[in-house]
Design a protein around this motif. Structure first.
Motif, short mmCIF file in Angstrom:
data_model
loop_
_atom_site.label_atom_id
_atom_site.label_comp_id
_atom_site.label_asym_id
_atom_site.label_seq_id
_atom_site.Cartn_x
_atom_site.Cartn_y
_atom_site.Cartn_z
N SER A 546 79.57 -86.25 -42.93
CA SER A 546 79.84 -84.81 -43.03
C SER A 546 80.41 -84.24 -41.75
O SER A 546 80.97 -83.15 -41.74
N GLU A 547 80.27 -84.97 -40.64
CA GLU A 547 80.84 -84.53 -39.37
C GLU A 547 82.29 -84.98 -39.20
O GLU A 547 82.97 -84.51 -38.30
N VAL A 548 82.73 -85.89 -40.05
CA VAL A 548 84.12 -86.36 -40.00
C VAL A 548 84.92 -85.69 -41.10
O VAL A 548 85.93 -85.03 -40.85
N GLU A 549 84.47 -85.86 -42.34
CA GLU A 549 85.12 -85.20 -43.48
C GLU A 549 84.40 -83.87 -43.71
O GLU A 549 83.70 -83.68 -44.71
N TRP A 550 84.58 -82.93 -42.77
CA TRP A 550 83.78 -81.70 -42.82
C TRP A 550 84.23 -80.73 -43.90
O TRP A 550 83.58 -79.73 -44.16
N GLU A 551 85.35 -81.04 -44.57
CA GLU A 551 85.74 -80.20 -45.71
C GLU A 551 84.85 -80.45 -46.93
O GLU A 551 84.87 -79.68 -47.89
N ASP A 552 84.08 -81.53 -46.89
CA ASP A 552 83.17 -81.86 -48.00
C ASP A 552 81.92 -80.98 -47.90
O ASP A 552 80.81 -81.46 -47.66
N GLN A 553 82.11 -79.67 -48.08
CA GLN A 553 81.03 -78.72 -47.87
C GLN A 553 79.86 -78.96 -48.81
O GLN A 553 78.70 -78.81 -48.43
N ALA A 554 80.14 -79.31 -50.05
CA ALA A 554 79.06 -79.55 -51.00
C ALA A 554 78.45 -80.94 -50.85
O ALA A 554 77.51 -81.29 -51.58
N GLU A 555 79.00 -81.74 -49.94
CA GLU A 555 78.54 -83.09 -49.66
C GLU A 555 78.57 -83.97 -50.91
O GLU A 555 77.75 -84.87 -51.09
N THR A 556 79.54 -83.71 -51.79
CA THR A 556 79.70 -84.52 -52.99
C THR A 556 80.05 -85.96 -52.64
O THR A 556 79.46 -86.91 -53.17
N LEU A 557 81.02 -86.11 -51.72
CA LEU A 557 81.43 -87.45 -51.30
C LEU A 557 80.29 -88.17 -50.59
O LEU A 557 79.99 -89.33 -50.86
N ARG A 558 79.63 -87.46 -49.68
CA ARG A 558 78.54 -88.06 -48.90
C ARG A 558 77.41 -88.53 -49.81
O ARG A 558 76.90 -89.65 -49.68
N THR A 559 77.00 -87.69 -50.73
CA THR A 559 75.89 -88.03 -51.62
C THR A 559 76.21 -89.25 -52.47
O THR A 559 75.37 -90.15 -52.64
N ALA A 560 77.43 -89.30 -52.99
CA ALA A 560 77.82 -90.43 -53.83
C ALA A 560 77.80 -91.74 -53.03
O ALA A 560 77.34 -92.77 -53.53
N MET A 561 78.28 -91.69 -51.80
CA MET A 561 78.32 -92.90 -50.99
C MET A 561 76.92 -93.30 -50.51
O MET A 561 76.60 -94.49 -50.42
N ASN A 563 74.26 -92.91 -52.18
CA ASN A 563 73.61 -93.50 -53.35
C ASN A 563 74.25 -94.81 -53.79
O ASN A 563 73.83 -95.39 -54.79
N GLY A 564 75.25 -95.26 -53.07
CA GLY A 564 75.90 -96.54 -53.40
C GLY A 564 76.69 -96.51 -54.68
O GLY A 564 76.87 -97.54 -55.34
N GLU A 565 77.22 -95.34 -55.04
CA GLU A 565 77.98 -95.21 -56.28
C GLU A 565 79.40 -95.73 -56.10
O GLU A 565 79.90 -95.88 -54.98
N THR A 566 80.05 -95.99 -57.22
CA THR A 566 81.47 -96.35 -57.25
C THR A 566 82.21 -95.24 -57.95
O THR A 566 81.84 -94.83 -59.06
N GLY A 567 83.26 -94.72 -57.32
CA GLY A 567 83.99 -93.62 -57.94
C GLY A 567 85.06 -93.07 -57.03
O GLY A 567 85.50 -93.74 -56.08
N SER A 568 85.48 -91.84 -57.30
CA SER A 568 86.55 -91.21 -56.51
C SER A 568 86.27 -89.73 -56.37
O SER A 568 85.50 -89.14 -57.13
N HIS A 569 86.93 -89.13 -55.40
CA HIS A 569 86.77 -87.70 -55.12
C HIS A 569 88.03 -87.22 -54.40
O HIS A 569 88.64 -87.98 -53.63
N SER A 570 88.45 -86.01 -54.67
CA SER A 570 89.67 -85.46 -54.06
C SER A 570 89.33 -84.23 -53.23
O SER A 570 88.46 -83.44 -53.60
N MET A 571 90.05 -84.06 -52.11
CA MET A 571 89.83 -82.91 -51.24
C MET A 571 91.12 -82.53 -50.54
O MET A 571 91.93 -83.42 -50.20
N ASP A 572 91.31 -81.23 -50.32
CA ASP A 572 92.35 -80.75 -49.41
C ASP A 572 91.77 -80.79 -48.01
O ASP A 572 90.69 -80.24 -47.75
N VAL A 573 92.48 -81.44 -47.10
CA VAL A 573 91.93 -81.64 -45.76
C VAL A 573 92.95 -81.23 -44.70
O VAL A 573 94.15 -81.15 -44.95
#
Length: 1091
Positions: A546-561, A563-573
């Protein structure tokens, strides 16, 4: 083109008839006359200088046209574009499947990491077998290779004891350090005696690891450092190295304090430290207690949770914000606690029962709410004695299950309370120690780790642990090395002897490092775009996603990773460039999955648009080989075209040499990336005509012609680089360009060149210009060159990919001459121009799209932000929307601590008082000196000298000058929709006019302003990072927040066979009477004598 103007309509008088203007003047005449008659003392306001818009546009167009002709001619960009266009029929543009890509990378990494685990397991088996076959010998005499003493000789030229000859050779695989790949060497911290019987027996036993080290390395040549950290303090490392003390002659490195050792030796733990702050703890006792707390904190890691409570008459948390909770024992929190501990003051009477109740309640609350480590729980009690009845507290909160261990540390030489302190520990599955000197703290604190490791040892659970990414800059103080991020795989080593089973003896921990660079080699850069960067720093430990990809405000990407999930996520950065001076606005697609059998997740970033495409061409090997062998062609040395780091015979090959050997079939054993090699071959063929083109240009350049363009260069998406010199190499202004010394200008493991990245985000056919200046400690920061680059795009079946970028490097003076020549153009036909940038009342600038001055009459302004040079003009451009201010954040920053200003006023004292103060200080220092030399214990302890020297050097180690912080800084971006603008700036005594015009086919803007109007009252606009200051409430909430995290997979808290009565004992050493009386005499000096 859109036009933005702040001028009132009356300013454009050329577009209107004369009568409306005259009528307006007549209407205002009475007011003007009345003001003149009323008061002649009003300040005079000068009229603004008129700047014709058409003339400025002519200047910009002329300069832009000349610049475009120069750059396209010398770079050959039009030729290169044509060559790729001609090859479009044989081209394919492949869209990257992000999920498929990240899964492939994950599988490769899993395979590589599994090999590291196998190497560590073989070391564990060898160490445990060697211990099983070794009988302890208290009189053992054994010489070993001491890392500090090897190759050292005395004044007679003989090798010193433990310092025999040890062959060392530089090895590129080990960061060019001098190593011995046939043997390991042994390092000990200064406070560990190198001939202690425990050390000698342990070193002798661990000699059995030498052949295993070598065999592991031969089996897996990608292995780096392998080592065994003993519970007694020695550190056996392979390959063997020479270890040099620091400037104080001290070896501070203790393997038992390293994260890999702590995490492998014990399961995660919740710790509450209780420290007695009563009046009896003053003086040396308080110093020992503080040092003990610091030592305990050093044994905690990322999987542990902690809090510190001070008590006397009442209980208080040393950090009020952490009241009632435990916080993760990460580096930031540990360092924060250490600073607070130093500020503790003694007073009152110690009442331990209330402190114990508070500690039990916190631990119980966290256990019930499924917070904290969810494993071991312990209380550390640090005091000089306990007098009240504390048994009811244990009966209520800890008995009969005794789920919380209690470790007691009796501070000082007094033994009155020793039995009580030992009773507390022994009846709560803990351990009791007495700490009489600063030098005793390290070894006594380590006892608690042995206790916590017992269940795991008895059960023989060899858990594999992987540390978080960290910067181990302290590991090798022997030689300078580049900072490198790494992770460590480690496993505990147990005693398998039946007679020690219930004691659960931990012999140590074995480990091996894996650099993140090695992992990155398995994720080829050419297949995707790079994301944001982790910035290695000497005190780097772990940076949250969250300190690197700080645009992930809802921490969707962080939470998924997590939890060891497999998937994708898009963001304007917003991606910073050029050391944060510039920014790119991108839409990124993130693809992620876990790496099996590790705690890690892997993510890959693809940038929307051309970043999601790969260009695939087709050419013959014969034709490609011919063009690859041109002397001015290079390949990205950091990229893995062929694997050259496994076979020792390949390690000296460059990537280009390896590719050639692969293509010619000279080395069938070479393993290469065929897709990447195919791309390189195609690029070599398509770009080959550029060499002939540049050579012809160079031959046609007259020696008498003015120097200007120095270098032409190009780079392709496959990492191929070509360059051609138009002047002699000794005449090049910036010789570091396109060399490893200028890392930003070349293809590396983690980024494309700056000129390539900027060009790829610029509109097609447009050039990006950058001013570069001299760097270095002796450089005045003078601008030396301008680089211009443009991207070569290819479109096939509606898909557009960036094939290459091409550009030139020219002298700053050459660009300026072209500019001033263009500024003499005017549309009046013959005769001198009525307006010119050479006029004394006009100021002309060329700035880039981020507001940095490229050309100015005043050289000192070049390279600086326009806001520094002319704050009024930048303010107006921002208010008009010509530029926008983008706020960027840096959550990996380091800041200077705020200055603490103390009063300089002190009481005046007499010479006698001053002398007594000096005497008291000297006696106090002498007392501490004796204490640290174990004067309170045995004068004949062979290890006392080492301990004393170590702690004398490090007892008051200064904190780093910088501390982790969050910062924000502005970046200024030109809004491309606004091609021209003009306006008036209202200043105190004048009105300043200006005109802005876009320079075509570039990222440059021309600014013409009125020099005669002084607007210095406007504040400059700077691009400075400022620390984000949080108010107390927000700061506390941030510190208390517990982000979701993946917990370790195992926990070993208790074992029924554990011998809980192995719980420590009191020291049998005595103190001499003079030393007992000395502190009494010093500290009981009447205060009246001192003031």
């Amino acid at each position: 083109m859109p036009r933005c103007s702040a001028l009132p309509s009356s300013h454009n008088w050329d577009h209107y008839g004369q009568w409306p203007a005259v009528w307006t003047l007549l209407r205002k005449m009475p007011i003007i006359l009345w003001l003149l008659l009323l008061d002649t003392s009003l300040p005079a306001v000068r009229g603004q200088t008129r700047i014709p818009l058409e003339t400025v546009k002519l200047w910009a167009d002329t300069f832009g046209r000349n610049l475009y002709n120069t750059v396209t001619r010398y770079s050959g960009s039009l030729l290169l574009q044509k060559k790729y266009k001609d090859a479009e029929s044989s081209l394919k543009i492949k869209e990257v499947d992000g999920l498929e890509l990240v899964k492939k990378f994950s599988e490769d990494m899993e395979t590589m990491l599994r090999r590291k685990v196998e190497a560590v397991k073989s070391l564990v088996e060898a160490a445990e077998e060697a211990d099983l076959n070794h009988e302890f010998n208290a009189s053992l005499v054994f010489n070993y290779y001491n890392s500090v003493l090897i190759n050292e000789k005395d004044e007679k030229g003989n090798y010193v004891e433990l310092g025999a000859e040890f062959l060392l050779e530089s090895d590129a695989h080990f960061s060019n350090q001098r190593v011995n790949v046939s043997l390991s060497s042994v390092q000990l911290p200064t406070n560990v005696y190198n001939k202690d019987p425990d050390i000698l027996n342990g070193v002798y036993m661990s000699e059995a690891l030498n052949p295993v080290f070598v065999e592991n390395f031969q089996r897996d040549p990608t292995l780096t450092w392998q080592y065994f950290g003993s519970s007694t303090g020695f550190f056996r490392i392979y390959p063997g190295i020479k270890w040099k003390p620091d400037e104080n002659g001290v070896i501070a490195f203790d393997c038992r304090n390293r994260g890999w050792y702590i995490q492998a030796a014990t399961s995660p733990k919740d710790i509450v430290i209780l420290v007695d702050m009563s009046g009896s703890m003053k003086g040396l006792r308080m110093a020992i207690a503080k040092h003990t707390i610091t030592t305990i904190l050093d044994t905690l890691g990322e999987n542990d949770f902690v809090n510190i409570i001070a008590y006397n008459d009442y209980v208080h948390y040393i950090e009020p914000c952490f009241k009632g909770i435990l916080v993760q024992a990460d580096r930031d929190n540990r360092e924060h606690f250490k600073q607070l501990v130093e500020e503790l003051m003694v007073k009152g009477v110690g009442v331990v029962s209330q402190a114990l109740i508070e500690a039990f309640q916190i631990l119980n609350q966290f256990q019930e709410s499924r917070q904290g480590s969810l494993c071991n729980q312990a209380i550390m009690l640090i005091t000089d004695g306990a007098v009240e009845d504390y048994e009811p507290v244990f009966e209520k909160y800890n008995w009969p299950d005794r789920k919380v261990r209690v470790f007691t540390y009796l501070i000082g030489r007094e033994v009155t309370f020793a039995d009580r302190m030992k009773w507390i520990a022994c009846n709560n599955k803990g351990y009791y120690t007495q700490i009489s000197t600063l030098a005793d703290a390290q070894e006594n604190v380590m006892e608690y780790l042995h206790v916590l490791s017992r269940p795991m040892v008895i059960n023989h659970d060899h858990d594999i642990i992987w540390t978080e990414a960290y910067m181990d800059s302290r590991l090798f103080t022997s030689e300078a090395q580049s900072l490198m991020l790494l992770t460590t795989v480690a496993m505990p080593v147990f005693s398998k002897k039946n007679e020690t089973r219930s004691h659960g003896i931990l012999l140590g921990v074995v480990g091996s490092d894996v650099t993140l660079r090695e992992l990155m080699k398995l994720a080829p850069r050419y297949k995707y775009r790079e994301g944001k960067k982790l910035r290695p720093k000497p005190n780097y430990n772990s940076v949250d996603l969250s300190e690197v990809e700080w645009e992930d405000q809802a921490e969707t990407l962080r939470t998924a990773m997590i939890n060891g999930e497999t998937g994708s996520h898009s963001m304007d950065v917003k991606v910073p460039l050029d050391k944060g001076k510039r920014v790119l606005f991108l839409t990124n697609d993130y693809f992620f999955t876990d790496i099996s059998d590790t705690p890690f997740s892997l993510g890959v970033v693809l940038t929307r648009g051309h970043g999601e495409y790969i260009l695939l061409g087709n050419t013959s090997v014969e034709e490609g080989l011919h063009d690859l062998l041109h002397p001015d062609l290079t390949l990205a040395s950091d990229w893995i075209y062929c694997i050259t780091d496994i076979d020792p015979d390949h390690r000296k090959l460059s990537q280009l040499e390896a590719v050639v050997r692969f293509l010619t079939g000279m080395d069938p054993g070479l393993e290469c990336d065929e897709e990447l090699v195919r791309e390189v071959l195609f690029d070599a063929v398509v770009t080959a005509p550029m060499e002939a083109y540049w050579t012809a240009l160079a031959l046609n350049m007259s020696e008498a012609s003015e120097p200007g363009v120095e270098v032409a260069f190009l780079g392709t998406r496959a990492g191929l680089l070509r360059r051609s010199l138009f002047v002699g190499s000794e005449k090049i202004s910036d010789r570091k360009f396109l060399t490893p010394e200028d890392e930003a200008s070349i293809f590396t493991m983690d980024h494309f060149p700056l000129w390539y990245r900027q060009a790829s985000e610029q509109s097609p056919g447009s050039f990006v210009f950058n001013l570069r200046w001299e760097e270095g400690p002796d450089s005045p920061g003078k601008p030396v060159v301008v680089r211009a680059s443009t991207a070569i795009a290819v479109t096939v079946d509606g898909k557009t990919a960036i094939a290459a970028a091409v550009g030139i490097q020219m002298q700053v003076d050459y660009l300026q001459r072209q500019f001033w020549a263009a500024m003499k153009q005017c549309g009046t036909g013959e005769g001198p121009c009525p307006e010119s940038c050479e006029d004394t009342d006009l100021d002309c600038f060329v700035i880039d799209n981020n507001g940095f001055v490229l050309i100015s009459e005043r050289p000192q302004e070049m390279g600086r932000l326009l806001g520094e040079v002319d704050g009024a003009l930048m303010t107006q451009l921002l208010s008009m929307g010509v530029f926008s201010r983008v706020t960027m954040y840096d959550y990996q920053a380091m800041c200077k601590p705020p200055d603490h200003h103390h009063s300089a006023a002190q009481a005046l004292i007499s010479p006698l008082s001053a002398s007594l103060l000096v005497v008291r200080w000297l006696l106090h220092e002498f007392l501490l000196f004796l204490l640290q030399w174990s004067a309170w214990g045995s004068w004949y302890d062979k290890g006392s000298e080492a301990k004393a020297v170590f702690h004398h050097s490090h007892k008051h180690k200064k904190q780093d000058l910088l501390h982790p912080c969050d910062t924000e800084y502005p970046v200024f971006v030109h809004q491309t929709a606004i091609q021209e603008a003009n306006g008036i700036i209202e200043c105190e005594a004048c009105r300043k006019t200006f005109v802005m015009q876009k320079i075509p086919s570039s990222n440059l803007l021309l600014l013409v302003t009125d020099r005669t109007c002084d607007c210095s009252t406007y504040s400059p606009i700077l691009q400075e990072a400022t620390e984000v200051k949080y108010n107390a409430s927000v700061k506390c909430n941030r510190m208390r927040s517990q982000k979701p995290r993946r917990r370790p997979g195992s926990c070993h808290a208790f074992h029924p066979e554990e011998n809980a009565q192995d719980c420590g004992g009191a020291s049998d050493t005595g103190a001499s009477l003079p030393l007992l009386l000395l502190p009494l005499w010093v500290w009981l000096l009447p205060p009246q004598l001192l003031w």
